[in-house]
Structure formats: structure tokens, C-alpha cells
Design a protein around this motif. Structure first.
Motif, PDB file in Angstrom:
ATOM      1  N   ASN A  27      38.107  27.794  27.759  1.00  0.00           N
ATOM      2  CA  ASN A  27      37.148  28.497  28.625  1.00  0.00           C
ATOM      3  C   ASN A  27      36.788  27.767  29.921  1.00  0.00           C
ATOM      4  OD1 ASN A  27      37.141  30.513  26.741  1.00  0.00           O
ATOM      5  ND2 ASN A  27      35.285  29.782  25.727  1.00  0.00           N
ATOM      6  N   TYR A  29      37.601  26.785  33.832  1.00  0.00           N
ATOM      7  CA  TYR A  29      38.321  27.285  35.005  1.00  0.00           C
ATOM      8  C   TYR A  29      38.796  26.073  35.797  1.00  0.00           C
ATOM      9  CZ  TYR A  29      37.464  32.381  35.070  1.00  0.00           C
ATOM     10  OH  TYR A  29      37.486  33.724  34.826  1.00  0.00           O
ATOM     11  N   ASP A 169      35.995  37.987  42.991  1.00  0.00           N
ATOM     12  CA  ASP A 169      34.971  38.704  42.233  1.00  0.00           C
ATOM     13  C   ASP A 169      35.472  39.090  40.840  1.00  0.00           C
ATOM     14  OD1 ASP A 169      33.197  38.448  44.272  1.00  0.00           O
ATOM     15  OD2 ASP A 169      33.446  40.475  45.062  1.00  0.00           O
ATOM     16  N   THR A 172      35.439  35.885  38.790  1.00  0.00           N
ATOM     17  CA  THR A 172      34.104  35.414  38.390  1.00  0.00           C
ATOM     18  C   THR A 172      33.504  36.354  37.338  1.00  0.00           C
ATOM     19  OG1 THR A 172      33.439  36.269  40.545  1.00  0.00           O
ATOM     20  CG2 THR A 172      33.152  33.950  40.220  1.00  0.00           C
ATOM     21  N   GLY A 173      33.812  37.661  37.452  1.00  0.00           N
ATOM     22  CA  GLY A 173      33.355  38.605  36.435  1.00  0.00           C
ATOM     23  C   GLY A 173      33.880  38.217  35.062  1.00  0.00           C
ATOM     24  N   LYS A 175      34.812  35.274  34.163  1.00  0.00           N
ATOM     25  CA  LYS A 175      34.254  33.989  33.752  1.00  0.00           C
ATOM     26  C   LYS A 175      32.925  34.175  33.029  1.00  0.00           C
ATOM     27  CE  LYS A 175      33.461  29.442  35.638  1.00  0.00           C
ATOM     28  NZ  LYS A 175      33.271  28.657  36.837  1.00  0.00           N
ATOM     29  N   GLN A 176      32.150  35.173  33.489  1.00  0.00           N
ATOM     30  CA  GLN A 176      30.847  35.396  32.875  1.00  0.00           C
ATOM     31  C   GLN A 176      30.959  35.775  31.408  1.00  0.00           C
ATOM     32  OE1 GLN A 176      29.323  37.972  35.873  1.00  0.00           O
ATOM     33  NE2 GLN A 176      28.875  36.196  37.172  1.00  0.00           N
ATOM     34  N   LYS A 177      32.090  36.397  31.040  1.00  0.00           N
ATOM     35  CA  LYS A 177      32.283  36.728  29.621  1.00  0.00           C
ATOM     36  C   LYS A 177      32.558  35.466  28.788  1.00  0.00           C
ATOM     37  CE  LYS A 177      34.151  41.388  30.160  1.00  0.00           C
ATOM     38  NZ  LYS A 177      35.491  41.996  30.268  1.00  0.00           N
ATOM     39  N   GLY A 178      33.100  34.433  29.454  1.00  0.00           N
ATOM     40  CA  GLY A 178      33.303  33.148  28.774  1.00  0.00           C
ATOM     41  C   GLY A 178      34.355  33.163  27.678  1.00  0.00           C
ATOM     42  N   ASP A 197      35.453  25.179  37.709  1.00  0.00           N
ATOM     43  CA  ASP A 197      34.567  24.125  37.217  1.00  0.00           C
ATOM     44  C   ASP A 197      35.145  22.764  37.568  1.00  0.00           C
ATOM     45  OD1 ASP A 197      33.244  26.154  35.621  1.00  0.00           O
ATOM     46  OD2 ASP A 197      34.990  26.033  34.300  1.00  0.00           O
TER      47      ASP A 197
END
Ligand SMILES: Nc1ncnc2c1ncn2[C@@H]1O[C@H](COP(=O)(O)OP(=O)(O)O)[C@@H](O)[C@H]1O
Ligand SMILES: [Mg+2]
Length: 306
Positions: A27, A29, A169, A172-173, A175-178, A197
Motif C-alpha cells: 500500500n 506509493y 486525481d 490519489t482517489g 490511494k484513499q482506498k488504501g 509517499d
């Protein structure tokens, strides 16, 4: 997620990846940042199982390509540095085709179409897509099988800022789910800076630096920059006498240069008041923090996009 141990890959007598060791946790980046020829594509293609290392081992989720090809294909999504589509297929048909390789329902194509914001182009032939739309489609194909590991080779190279922002975008969307590990190659430091990261700086097949942006900048290039140009010569003692002075580089001795200080906030008021006390005039002034580009120049003496 990824364990790379002492991996080397050469083409004739040219070493593209040189005894490289790298760990990437799940997880995370990660950006592989480096100029053309640094070995980025060779490295990601070895992770993708498209090229075999001459020496060393690569494990993904504990598995190797020689023993677990089918399992690895299921968890990986990838886009290559250049993507060729079938010209006479539409966007939706292209997604359906790739989805069929994973036996995905066609509803998944529609979901992906929405994710990549390409619904209005679903019936266009791929040959008629713009550069940015092609890159979004390539990303969509990579995302079809909901990969745990996503590998993107220069996903935004050559795109205009709007198209680049759209790809950012989408990522990053995600990434928020992880739930996704991302490895992305780029020679744009802003991209590495914005999305990832962790940044691994590659040059000539070797890792020059590895860490979060903050860590890299602290270790390799402390300080903040004030670039100035004045009408008349500044007093000789001035730039060196600024609070937190670190370094001075003249572009035109006496009147134009860059001073590195610990803190712009502390040094700038002193610089300005001293200049005005001597009746000197500021022609231009620019303040900025150091960037990955400065870091790269400091380490190699070259610029990233040379
Ligand atoms: N198939 C190949 N045959 C010969 N040389 C290659 C091949 N692929 C890559 N190289 C060389 O290996 C080096 C690294 O290339 P590459 O991995 O494509 O770098 P990057 O993706 O960072 O631009 C370059 O010098 C390149 O010319
Ligand atoms: Mg490349």
C-alpha cells in the motif's frame, strides 16, 4: 509487497540495472525518479515479469515469476511506457477485450470508464483519442482487475498540465482506498512529490537516494534559497552576513546571485533592510524552498530533464 535483491540487468556491455536492492511495503506509493536512461523501465519490466534479471531475485508478495506466473498476473496491473491500442476498437470495446482476459463481467468496463472519466468517449475509436485520453485508457486497462500492485511507466510524460492533473486525481482517489501498492516511474519531480509517499532516485542503474521527500531534502540539501538581482553592487559583507547563511553563488558578481540560508523568514527582512539602508534597489527577488530538482543537481551535477 516487493523484495528486490541484488538485481543486475545488462544489454551487451551496458549495465542498465546495477546490483540493485529495494523493498516496497504493501500500500505504499513509490516514485522511481530519474533521467532518461536511468534504468527505470528495465527495473519495472523486471518486476512485471517482462524481462528476466541476469542476476539477483525479485519476489512479489513472496512469489517469483518462475514459479507463480498465473497468481502474479492476477494481482498486477500495469501500463507500459508506450501503449498501442487496436485502432478499430472503441474505448469500451478495448476495455471489454482486456477484461475478457481476466474473465471480468462487462459491467466492470463501465465502472472503469467512470473511474477514468472517459464515459463520453466510450464509442470513439481509440485511434481518435488525444494523448491524455490514451493515457487514461491505458490506466483504465491497468485498473480493470482491481490490482493490488499497480506499475505505471511514465503515465504522464508529454501530457499537458490538465491531462496530467486528471491522471493524478485518479491515482490519489485510489490511494484513499488504501488497497493498492503503486510504483510509478517519472522524470517529473513534481509528480513524484505530489503523488508518492516515497521517492527512489535512480541514475545509471543505481539508487542514488531513497526516502520521503522531507527526508531526502533534509539529508541532501538543507536550506532555502533567495535569488536576487540588484541595481548596484551589494556590500561585500552582506550576503555572507545574513542570519543562517549557508552558501552564496553569484550569477553576476556583486549584483545577481543566489544565497542559501537556513530560513527565508529570518534572512529576508535583514537582506531587504540592509539593501535599503545602502540605497540599493531590488530588481528581482525570488524565494523558494529546495526541491527534488536541486537535490538531483547536487547529487549528479546534471538536471533531471537534460
Ligand atoms: N532492449 C534494450 N537493448 C539495449 N539497450 C537497452 C535496452 N533497453 C534499455 N537499454 C539501455 O539501458 C539503459 C536503461 O534504459 P531504460 O531502463 O529504458 O531507462 P529509463 O526507463 O530510465 O529511461 C539505457 O542506457 C538504455 O539505452
Ligand atoms: Mg523508461
Amino acid at each position: 509487497m516487493i523484495e528486490i535483491d541484488q538485481v543486475t540487468k545488462s544489454f551487451k556491455d551496458h549495465v542498465a540495472v546495477n546490483n540493485l536492492t529495494l523493498r516496497i511495503p504493501e500500500n505504499e506509493y513509490v516514485a522511481l525518479l530519474g533521467p532518461n536512461g536511468a534504468g527505470k523501465t528495465t527495473l519495472v519490466e523486471m518486476i512485471e515479469g517482462l524481462q528476466a534479471p541476469d542476476r539477483g531475485t525479485i519476489r512479489i508478495d513472496g512469489k517469483t515469476w518462475t514459479t507463480h506466473q498465473r497468481t502474479l498476473r492476477k494481482i498486477i496491473g500495469l501500463s507500459l511506457q508506450e501503449t498501442r491500442f487496436v485502432d478499430k476498437l472503441t474505448v469500451l470495446e478495448t476495455l471489454d477485450l482486456f477484461g475478457s482476459f481476466f474473465a471480468l463481467p462487462r459491467s466492470r468496463s463501465m465502472q472503469v470508464l467512470q473511474m477514468i472519466n472517459l464515459e463520453e468517449k466510450k464509442s470513439s475509436y481509440t485511434v481518435n483519442l488525444s494523448g491524455g485520453q490514451r493515457q487514461k485508457l491505458a490506466l483504465g486497462i491497468a485498473l480493470l482487475n482491481e490490482p493490488r500492485l499497480l506499475l505505471l511507466d511514465e503515465p504522464t510524460t508529454g501530457l499537458d498540465p490538465n491531462a496530467r492533473r486528471e491522471i493524478w486525481d485518479i491515482l490519489t482517489g485510489l490511494k484513499q482506498k488504501g488497497e493498492t501498492t503503486l510504483i510509478l516511474t517519472t522524470h517529473y519531480m513534481e509528480e513524484a512529490q505530489y503523488l508518492c509517499d516515497r521517492v527512489v532516485v535512480l541514475d545509471q542503474g543505481k539508487i542514488l537516494a531513497d526516502g520521503t521527500l522531507g527526508e531526502l531534502l533534509n539529508t541532501f540539501s538543507a536550506g532555502e534559497l533567495i535569488e536576487f538581482q540588484t541595481l548596484r553592487r551589494v556590500p561585500e559583507t552582506l550576503p555572507e552576513g545574513l542570519p543562517g547563511f549557508m552558501e552564496l553563488h553569484w550569477t553576476v558578481p556583486g549584483t545577481s546571485g543566489t544565497v542559501t540560508v537556513q530560513s527565508i523568514t529570518d534572512a529576508l527582512p535583514v537582506l531587504l533592510s540592509e539593501l535599503s539602508r545602502h540605497g540599493n534597489e531590488v530588481l528581482s527577488l525570488q524565494c523558494r524552498k529546495k526541491t527534488l530538482e536541486d537535490l538531483f543537481v547536487a547529487m549528479t551535477g546534471r538536471r533531471l530533464n537534460e
